[in-house]
Enzyme design. Sequence first.
Site, PDB file in Angstrom:
ATOM      1  N   HIS A 190      -6.045   2.798   1.353  1.00 26.47           N
ATOM      2  CA  HIS A 190      -5.013   3.937   2.041  1.00 26.47           C
ATOM      3  C   HIS A 190      -5.721   4.459   3.294  1.00 26.47           C
ATOM      4  CE1 HIS A 190      -3.300   3.313  -1.628  1.00 26.47           C
ATOM      5  NE2 HIS A 190      -3.954   4.050  -2.462  1.00 26.47           N
TER       6      HIS A 190
ATOM      7  N   ASP B 273       1.022  -1.025  -0.018  1.00 25.47           N
ATOM      8  CA  ASP B 273       0.012   0.131  -0.131  1.00 25.47           C
ATOM      9  C   ASP B 273       0.835   1.236   0.186  1.00 25.47           C
ATOM     10  OD1 ASP B 273      -1.630   2.221   0.719  1.00 25.47           O
ATOM     11  OD2 ASP B 273      -3.174   1.077   1.831  1.00 25.47           O
ATOM     12  N   HIS B 274       1.294   1.845  -1.167  1.00 28.25           N
ATOM     13  CA  HIS B 274       2.135   2.721  -1.235  1.00 28.25           C
ATOM     14  C   HIS B 274       2.035   4.046  -0.227  1.00 28.25           C
ATOM     15  CE1 HIS B 274      -0.473   4.451  -4.288  1.00 28.25           C
ATOM     16  NE2 HIS B 274       0.087   5.756  -4.112  1.00 28.25           N
TER      17      HIS B 274
HETATM   18  P1  NAP Z   1       0.632  -2.378 -17.150  1.00 31.92           P
HETATM   19  O1  NAP Z   1       1.276  -1.133 -17.531  1.00 31.92           O
HETATM   20  O2  NAP Z   1      -0.484  -2.708 -17.907  1.00 31.92           O
HETATM   21  O3  NAP Z   1       1.504  -3.563 -17.020  1.00 31.92           O
HETATM   22  C1  NAP Z   1       1.137  -4.751 -17.164  1.00 31.92           C
HETATM   23  C2  NAP Z   1       2.316  -5.746 -17.270  1.00 31.92           C
HETATM   24  O4  NAP Z   1       1.758  -7.125 -17.498  1.00 31.92           O
HETATM   25  C3  NAP Z   1       2.966  -5.499 -18.639  1.00 31.92           C
HETATM   26  O5  NAP Z   1       4.227  -5.808 -18.538  1.00 31.92           O
HETATM   27  C4  NAP Z   1       2.648  -6.653 -19.537  1.00 31.92           C
HETATM   28  O6  NAP Z   1       3.356  -6.849 -20.480  1.00 31.92           O
HETATM   29  C5  NAP Z   1       2.426  -7.766 -18.544  1.00 31.92           C
HETATM   30  N1  NAP Z   1       1.328  -8.908 -18.937  1.00 31.92           N
HETATM   31  C6  NAP Z   1      -0.004  -8.664 -19.057  1.00 31.92           C
HETATM   32  N2  NAP Z   1      -0.330  -9.955 -19.337  1.00 31.92           N
HETATM   33  C7  NAP Z   1       0.666 -10.917 -19.407  1.00 31.92           C
HETATM   34  C8  NAP Z   1       0.618 -12.365 -19.481  1.00 31.92           C
HETATM   35  N3  NAP Z   1      -0.251 -13.186 -19.808  1.00 31.92           N
HETATM   36  N4  NAP Z   1       1.989 -12.849 -19.227  1.00 31.92           N
HETATM   37  C9  NAP Z   1       3.051 -12.114 -18.959  1.00 31.92           C
HETATM   38  N5  NAP Z   1       2.914 -10.761 -18.815  1.00 31.92           N
HETATM   39  C10 NAP Z   1       1.866 -10.086 -19.095  1.00 31.92           C
HETATM   40  O7  NAP Z   1      -0.020  -2.260 -15.726  1.00 31.92           O
HETATM   41  P2  NAP Z   1       0.808  -1.325 -14.467  1.00 31.92           P
HETATM   42  O8  NAP Z   1       0.377   0.051 -14.294  1.00 31.92           O
HETATM   43  O9  NAP Z   1       2.373  -1.465 -14.469  1.00 31.92           O
HETATM   44  O10 NAP Z   1       0.247  -1.947 -13.213  1.00 31.92           O
HETATM   45  C11 NAP Z   1       0.688  -3.294 -12.680  1.00 31.92           C
HETATM   46  C12 NAP Z   1       0.082  -3.531 -11.286  1.00 31.92           C
HETATM   47  O11 NAP Z   1       0.487  -2.459 -10.370  1.00 31.92           O
HETATM   48  C13 NAP Z   1      -1.449  -3.544 -11.313  1.00 31.92           C
HETATM   49  O12 NAP Z   1      -1.932  -4.445 -10.438  1.00 31.92           O
HETATM   50  C14 NAP Z   1      -1.761  -2.084 -10.897  1.00 31.92           C
HETATM   51  O13 NAP Z   1      -2.765  -2.028 -10.236  1.00 31.92           O
HETATM   52  C15 NAP Z   1      -0.698  -1.773  -9.646  1.00 31.92           C
HETATM   53  N6  NAP Z   1      -0.389  -0.363  -9.613  1.00 31.92           N
HETATM   54  C16 NAP Z   1       0.088   0.352 -10.669  1.00 31.92           C
HETATM   55  C17 NAP Z   1       0.528   1.561 -10.303  1.00 31.92           C
HETATM   56  C18 NAP Z   1       0.961   2.544 -11.378  1.00 31.92           C
HETATM   57  O14 NAP Z   1       1.405   3.636 -11.113  1.00 31.92           O
HETATM   58  N7  NAP Z   1       1.222   2.131 -12.682  1.00 31.92           N
HETATM   59  C19 NAP Z   1       0.131   2.270  -9.025  1.00 31.92           C
HETATM   60  C20 NAP Z   1      -0.357   1.603  -8.148  1.00 31.92           C
HETATM   61  C21 NAP Z   1      -0.647   0.214  -8.389  1.00 31.92           C
HETATM   62  P3  NAP Z   1       3.290  -7.481 -21.975  1.00 31.92           P
HETATM   63  O15 NAP Z   1       2.288  -6.931 -22.507  1.00 31.92           O
HETATM   64  O16 NAP Z   1       4.764  -7.485 -22.552  1.00 31.92           O
HETATM   65  O17 NAP Z   1       2.853  -8.820 -21.707  1.00 31.92           O
END
Ligand code: NAP
Length: 495
Positions: free
Chosen positions: A241, A178-179
Amino acid sequence: MTTEQNVLFTIFGGTGDLAKRKLYPSLYRLYKKGFLKEHFAVIGTARREWTNDYYREIIKETISDLVISEETATEFASHFYYQSHNVNDAEHYVNLKKLAEELDDSYQINGNRLFYLAMSPNFFGTITQQLNQQGLVSTNGFNRLIIEKPFGHDYESASILNEQLREVFDENQIFRIDHYLGKEMVQNISTVRFANNMIESMWNNRYIDNIQITLSESLGVEERGGYYDKSGALRDMVQNHILQIVSLLAMEPPAKLTDIDIRNEKIKALRAVRLFNPEEVKENFVRAQYDVGTNNDSLLNKYQNELNVAEDSQTETFVAGKVLIDTFRWKGVPFYIRTGKRMAEKGTQINVVFKNVPLNLFSEDVEEELPPNVLTIFIQPTEGFSLQLNTKKAGIGLETETFDLKHIHSAETVANSPEAYEKLLFDCLNGDATNFTHWDEVASSWKFVDVIRNEWDQNKTDLTSYPSGSMGPTESDDLLAKDGFSWYWNPEIPK
Ligand code: NAP
């Protein structure tokens, strides 16, 4: 003294937004400070077909504003390896295992493994099972799992997810992010409370009238409409949060500042949060959605017109509510919480409103209330404290005025203090789970939130609206007014 950690990171979702924006820069900062040196390696994995060279170029780009020289960037990036991998494909884990063993050997990592699941929680169960079945979990070093929010969408789904994780990892190996718990001023709550007798001795229902917690965002849902429309503010912000902040404010002093002791106290506080019946939900919680509005003369859309949001969406973008904690310390002290998008100002702050002096000696009417003493903890973007006091107005007579004692972190301090993800990664490397949520905290939070969600899902009539650029609907003010209080932080009315 900085101690180097020997560790192999495997980042699932290595091509994603979180990895690029937060994880790689945080790893670099830890490297720069000497916590990571020679004996670490990172495997980034996702479906995309990237080469090691391409991956390393991406890593260098993500740290370009932090590095001092091309040489350092290249040296840091040389620890990164890319493995294309579909998490649903069991055979791919065989390649991952092979690479992990090679890297463990060549970097002399001694079997310490940290798995970071930076991807959709739908995959968490599959990944952890495969890590176990395909033998990626190390037998001679530590194994730690970091997972991102959301942890389930209600108690039942969170419970199923937890059981899946627990088949492979013990509770003390699971680090639920939980950042907010990595934020400087959230971590400061315990210091302010337990290092100041003046504050801790008054930290109870004899001296505190009410506590207010506001997490307000000025932006709308932007490009997250698809996700947000299914989640809403209650699940997105309150379950995690806000209830985490409540638990830090409400917990009893721990015997020691260890992760076990602190989390035990937080769990006890969350268990004491009163679960409402449907009638009490109506009385104590308000939900609303942003309507059109203005900000700096620009016209803002209403929520239902946002990208990937249903035209008839009933999802709340604002929640205000009253949380009651049934303990000796907090009986009778409401914790008012409020969060929303498209509000008048971006900011997170806690206002602790103290009870008034028994008589107002400075007015002809001794019953006339003086402004209360208010301790404000500014969490973001401003970081610091203020304490509102009543003082004598300079000059003839005994007129009073309010005065704020203020300590605000300088821009330099804020810029130089470690980012939340850096601190959380550091803690995880050291096996310190203080700033991660224990399953029992998650479970209690979902139980509280589920009651509200169920009542709202059955009773769709009470969703109201608020103009974009405001501090929420009038119902949110009414919630406090019926108890004789008002929101202390109101950017719409300058103090
Ligand atoms: P994202 O940009 O959509 O990244 C998703 C990742 O999963 C990509 O690297 C994608 O790469 C990979 N992926 C998807 N399907 C896959 C599969 N079947 N096999 C292997 N890899 C797969 O999402 P994100 O924003 O980084 O968020 C990731 C997590 O962090 C989520 O749970 C989100 O709720 C949480 N989060 C994110 C943030 C933020 O600031 N972004 C903040 C808080 C929490 P490919 O398409 O190359 O497979």
